[in-house]
Design an enzyme around this catalytic site. Sequence first.
Site, PDB file in Angstrom:
ATOM      1  CE  LYS A 106      33.806  41.834  40.919  1.00 34.16           C
ATOM      2  NZ  LYS A 106      32.699  41.841  39.984  1.00 34.16           N
ATOM      3  CB  SER A 153      32.294  37.241  39.604  1.00 32.41           C
ATOM      4  OG  SER A 153      32.086  38.608  39.407  1.00 32.41           O
ATOM      5  NE  ARG A 204      28.889  35.233  35.373  1.00 30.45           N
ATOM      6  CZ  ARG A 204      28.947  35.886  36.535  1.00 30.45           C
ATOM      7  NH1 ARG A 204      30.002  36.617  36.845  1.00 30.45           N
ATOM      8  NH2 ARG A 204      27.974  35.800  37.386  1.00 30.45           N
ATOM      9  CG  ASP A 220      35.001  39.630  37.575  1.00 26.96           C
ATOM     10  OD1 ASP A 220      34.163  38.713  37.492  1.00 26.96           O
ATOM     11  OD2 ASP A 220      34.691  40.794  37.882  1.00 26.96           O
ATOM     12  CG  HIS A 229      30.766  42.940  45.831  1.00 29.67           C
ATOM     13  ND1 HIS A 229      31.619  43.634  45.023  1.00 29.67           N
ATOM     14  CD2 HIS A 229      29.870  42.376  45.008  1.00 29.67           C
ATOM     15  CE1 HIS A 229      31.274  43.476  43.762  1.00 29.67           C
ATOM     16  NE2 HIS A 229      30.187  42.712  43.732  1.00 29.67           N
TER      17      HIS A 229
HETATM   18  N1  URA Z   1      28.327  40.946  41.297  1.00 30.50           N
HETATM   19  C1  URA Z   1      29.546  40.617  40.811  1.00 30.50           C
HETATM   20  O1  URA Z   1      30.524  41.316  41.036  1.00 30.50           O
HETATM   21  N2  URA Z   1      29.664  39.513  40.098  1.00 30.50           N
HETATM   22  C2  URA Z   1      28.623  38.712  39.837  1.00 30.50           C
HETATM   23  O2  URA Z   1      28.808  37.710  39.200  1.00 30.50           O
HETATM   24  C3  URA Z   1      27.354  39.043  40.338  1.00 30.50           C
HETATM   25  C4  URA Z   1      27.230  40.191  41.080  1.00 30.50           C
END
Ligand code: URA
Length: 435
Positions: free
Chosen positions: A187, A183, A168, A161, A82
């Site tokens: 995930k 967040s 957000r 999320d 990620h």
């Molecule tokens: N990527 C994400 O998945 N969440 C965030 O809050 C910022 C970047």
Amino acid sequence: MRMYDIIHKKRIGQELSREEIRFFLQGYVEGTVPDYQASALLMAIFFQGMTQRETAALTLEMAASGDQADLSAIPGIKVDKHSTGGVGDKTSLVIGPIAAACGAKIAKMSGRGLGHTGGTVDKLESIPGLRTDLPREMFFKIVNETGLAMIGQSGNLCPADKKLYALRDVTATVESIPLIASSIMSKKLAAGADAILLDVKVGTGAFMKTPEDAEALAQEMVRIGCQVGRKTIALITDMDMPLGRNIGNSLEVLEACEVLRGRGDPRLRALCLELGAHMVYLAQEAETLETAREKARQAVDSGRAFQKFCQMAAAQGGDVSCLQEEKGLPLSQMRWEVKMPETGFLTRIDAEVCGLAAVELGAGRETKESEIDLGAGIVLLKNTGDYAQAGEPIAYLYAQNRGRCLRGEERLLSALQVGSKQPAPHPLVLKQIEA
Ligand code: URA
């Protein structure tokens, strides 16, 4: 419990309990907590921060807010990656295929664009026909057969999320360490991979603007990952200048294909190889990081990584003829040339402002409901450190109409600084964080 009291408690800087965090998340997912109260709490968290205990609780409760993927139907070590989000950051499109070509299993669930940054799902959907909403059995089948599949955060994975992320994006509450850490890690935990690679971006185009904040975010995420038994490594990487040359969904897929063909921007290629090597290492497909680097390089140079990307795209329904150089992906109808305002070196191209210019062109969302133009974006002919004469073309903009091009051009020009001295190159990987 009342939402009002929870918002007030956070507003005055007190620690929320796990029960209060759960009350908020459950209510928000079920619809009993309205957007305006969720926005107020997010803003209070933004200003007051969260303790490590609160951030861990928020992460685990978000992960538990929906389905938790069981990847045991895919044999071997599953690795996920990620990025905290950048401008022109198309590395996931490159490193997944690299790692899969080296034998790793990549079952990746990705997100959409957020603020001025792009998202892998939007980029993949610019390949005509490609589906990112595959049923679970098909997702597993593709991973088992090709080693790689990339889908959107599926229906009920981390619904908390999903809703908060969109909120957000439009309430100026993105750049918060506990909100980003929870967040991302919620995930990753719910997506079920055994090992996690985090690319924590730092610089003007990133949500974390300073190395100290980026390191704090990386430490927080690595701590959460390790707490729940997932091997987690974070690399802190530069996002002071746009990554590569293309910004915008179709344009970024085309540039990713360039890198997968062994060409492309050298800085982008170097980062993809380094991240790809870490994926190979985490998947235990190489004993040392050095061997993993060599394997990653061979996967690209032999064409196997590009083949993997095409195999994945085809398996997900995409028209892979568009990935071949002769055809290419459809782009927005208007192409607009931007010229160098004065002779000299580009001493700075502010990556965040470039991201905002891409949003003006239609490549990103301005509200939760906005439709994006997958063919819109920017091709930078020059990047930070390059020299150009006044009037020389430095970028092409793609958009649906002249109004968007004019607004995009104005933004892009405001991102540039020109000087007489060539700036020192930025280091690409600043630090590695492990437990
Ligand atoms: N990527 C994400 O998945 N969440 C965030 O809050 C910022 C970047």
